[in-house]
Motif scaffolding. Structure first.
Motif, PDB file in Angstrom:
ATOM      1  N   LEU A  24      -9.441   7.653   3.167  1.00 39.39           N
ATOM      2  CA  LEU A  24      -9.521   6.972   4.459  1.00 39.39           C
ATOM      3  C   LEU A  24     -10.290   5.655   4.340  1.00 39.39           C
ATOM      4  CD1 LEU A  24     -10.177   9.911   6.950  1.00 39.39           C
ATOM      5  CD2 LEU A  24      -8.082   8.585   6.657  1.00 39.39           C
ATOM      6  N   ALA A  25     -11.311   5.619   3.487  1.00 42.45           N
ATOM      7  CA  ALA A  25     -12.038   4.372   3.261  1.00 42.45           C
ATOM      8  C   ALA A  25     -11.130   3.334   2.613  1.00 42.45           C
ATOM      9  CB  ALA A  25     -13.265   4.634   2.393  1.00 42.45           C
TER      10      ALA A  25
ATOM     11  N   MET B   2      -9.964  -0.218   4.206  1.00 46.11           N
ATOM     12  CA  MET B   2     -10.220  -1.432   3.435  1.00 46.11           C
ATOM     13  C   MET B   2      -9.061  -2.417   3.484  1.00 46.11           C
ATOM     14  SD  MET B   2     -10.273  -1.851  -0.647  1.00 46.11           S
ATOM     15  CE  MET B   2      -8.489  -1.697  -0.505  1.00 46.11           C
ATOM     16  N   LEU B   3      -7.816  -1.917   3.499  1.00 47.63           N
ATOM     17  CA  LEU B   3      -6.652  -2.804   3.409  1.00 47.63           C
ATOM     18  C   LEU B   3      -6.583  -3.828   4.552  1.00 47.63           C
ATOM     19  CD1 LEU B   3      -3.781  -0.522   2.047  1.00 47.63           C
ATOM     20  CD2 LEU B   3      -4.672  -2.614   1.024  1.00 47.63           C
ATOM     21  N   PRO B   4      -6.657  -3.415   5.829  1.00 50.21           N
ATOM     22  CA  PRO B   4      -6.663  -4.425   6.892  1.00 50.21           C
ATOM     23  C   PRO B   4      -7.897  -5.339   6.824  1.00 50.21           C
ATOM     24  CG  PRO B   4      -6.104  -2.276   7.782  1.00 50.21           C
ATOM     25  CD  PRO B   4      -6.601  -2.046   6.383  1.00 50.21           C
TER      26      PRO B   4
ATOM     27  N   THR C  38      -2.087   1.229   5.154  1.00 51.99           N
ATOM     28  CA  THR C  38      -3.127   2.044   5.784  1.00 51.99           C
ATOM     29  C   THR C  38      -2.539   3.316   6.384  1.00 51.99           C
ATOM     30  OG1 THR C  38      -4.570   0.170   6.298  1.00 51.99           O
ATOM     31  CG2 THR C  38      -4.790   2.108   7.696  1.00 51.99           C
ATOM     32  N   GLY C  39      -1.414   3.176   7.065  1.00 53.18           N
ATOM     33  CA  GLY C  39      -0.775   4.351   7.665  1.00 53.18           C
ATOM     34  C   GLY C  39      -0.369   5.376   6.626  1.00 53.18           C
TER      35      GLY C  39
ATOM     36  N   GLY D   7     -17.808   3.283   3.959  1.00 52.74           N
ATOM     37  CA  GLY D   7     -17.389   3.153   2.574  1.00 52.74           C
ATOM     38  C   GLY D   7     -16.738   1.814   2.287  1.00 52.74           C
ATOM     39  N   ALA D   8     -15.873   1.357   3.198  1.00 53.98           N
ATOM     40  CA  ALA D   8     -15.177   0.088   2.984  1.00 53.98           C
ATOM     41  C   ALA D   8     -16.139  -1.099   3.002  1.00 53.98           C
ATOM     42  CB  ALA D   8     -14.095  -0.091   4.052  1.00 53.98           C
ATOM     43  N   PHE D   9     -17.063  -1.117   3.975  1.00 52.93           N
ATOM     44  CA  PHE D   9     -18.012  -2.223   4.062  1.00 52.93           C
ATOM     45  C   PHE D   9     -19.019  -2.193   2.920  1.00 52.93           C
ATOM     46  CE2 PHE D   9     -16.832  -2.661   8.637  1.00 52.93           C
ATOM     47  CZ  PHE D   9     -16.594  -4.022   8.637  1.00 52.93           C
ATOM     48  N   LEU D  10     -19.538  -1.019   2.621  1.00 54.84           N
ATOM     49  CA  LEU D  10     -20.512  -0.913   1.541  1.00 54.84           C
ATOM     50  C   LEU D  10     -19.858  -1.238   0.197  1.00 54.84           C
ATOM     51  CD1 LEU D  10     -23.458  -0.215   0.997  1.00 54.84           C
ATOM     52  CD2 LEU D  10     -22.786   2.171   0.709  1.00 54.84           C
TER      53      LEU D  10
END
Length: 336
Positions: free
Chosen positions: A72-73, A77-79, A238-239, A271-274
């Motif tokens: 999910l992270a 992240m993709l968008p 993402t989907g 997770g994506a931001f970190l």
């Protein structure tokens, strides 16, 4: 008239002999800071509790139980890489889980066919999000929140807000529970997904277009980058990843939960931001995202094994997200 020697001296850049190696060291530390944190946190908990934390069984449990969050992270992240948000990732995950379990248990559909339907549903939802943002020009936060609420309603209607469990094919359950060379298969799926995204984003024309769109969409458009197209593709990806995470969750648990998607949004974005603070600081990247997810997972697991209550998890994710956004802001030339 000045001599050529004087002119050459004035044009010559400052001497670098004897310069400090610290800037290079700081750059290296910044690039691999999360790896260092991962090692330090793991070592600390292993020393504090060697009989429980420092075991292969514990490592396998952490790797397996956090695989869906890692997927999910990566989905979130993709968008972000194209400068957009997808707030619907948790809701999409919940629908994928409920739909997968419902099709197999309630509708009697073969597991392979159920997986195909779930993946197509994820692709459809992601594409709709992308079209709303890229073609209609809607704000990604608002558009995906609205779609997410619609998805949540669909999940509640289809599942009746009830847990779905029952007989499922043995091969389907094994796909989320067995190990490959001692490594849990769910973690292998995460590594494969991260590797594919890393190669796609870092070494292909499409990846360069994604980062160009995320850096400055107007400038990228003027340079010939098909911003709308790569944006739709990012949301579609993402989907699909959300659908994969939902299917994997059912395979691991052997059931679906009506509330599973509601708490997935914060861990995914944390997770994506970190992850954007490591490996490629200032840039959303797959490897950093996976490392970030497991840094947080190891910290939460270690604290729980030392008696921390459940609400500590929310503090941990919230603080991780604040730190991630702050560090990403400092290490990037563009807004996060």
């Amino acid at each position: 008239m000045e001599s050529a020697t004087v002119q050459e001296h004035r044009a010559r850049p400052p001497e670098t002999t004897g310069s400090s190696p610290y800037p290079a060291a700081r750059s290296l530390l910044g690039k691999y800071s999360l790896v260092v944190v991962l090692v330090v946190v793991s070592t600390g908990f292993a020393i504090a509790d060697p009989l429980v934390f420092a075991t292969l069984a514990n490592a396998r449990t952490i790797a397996s139980t956090n695989a869906t969050i890692a997927l999910l992270a990566l989905a979130a992240m993709l968008p972000l890489a194209v400068g957009q948000f997808d707030i619907s990732v948790g809701f999409q995950f919940g629908l994928a889980q409920g739909l997968c379990a419902g099709l197999i248990v309630n509708e009697g559909l073969p597991a392979g066919a159920a997986i195909a339907v779930v993946l197509l549903a994820g692709l459809l939802i992601g594409t709709v999000n992308g079209l709303l943002v890229a073609r209609l020009g809607l704000n990604s936060f608002i558009a995906t929140l609205a779609v997410g609420i619609l998805v949540l309603g669909t999940t509640q209607w289809y599942t009746g807000d009830l847990t779905i469990n029952g007989a499922m094919p043995d091969w389907f359950l094994k796909a989320g529970r067995v190990q490959l060379a001692g490594i849990p298969l769910p973690f292998v799926y995460v590594l494969v997904a991260a590797a594919v995204l890393w190669l796609a984003l870092e070494f292909t024309t499409w990846g360069r277009q994604v980062h160009a769109a995320g850096g400055n969409a107007k400038a990228a458009q003027l340079a010939g980058v098909p911003v709308a197209r790569v944006t739709v593709q990012a949301f579609a990806g993402t989907g699909v990843l959300c659908a994969v995470a939902g299917v994997l969750s059912v395979s691991i648990l052997g059931a679906s939960s009506p509330v599973v998607g509601l708490g997935a949004l914060l861990p995914a974005f944390a997770g994506a931001f970190l992850g954007a603070t490591s490996i490629r600081p200032g840039r959303y990247n797959a490897l950093g995202t996976v490392i970030a997810v497991y840094v947080v997972a190891i910290g939460i697991t270690g604290l729980r094994q030392h008696g921390a209550l459940n609400y500590v998890e929310q503090y941990f994710y919230g603080l991780a997200l604040l730190v991630a956004v702050s560090l990403a802001r400092l290490t990037s030339n563009r807004p996060t």
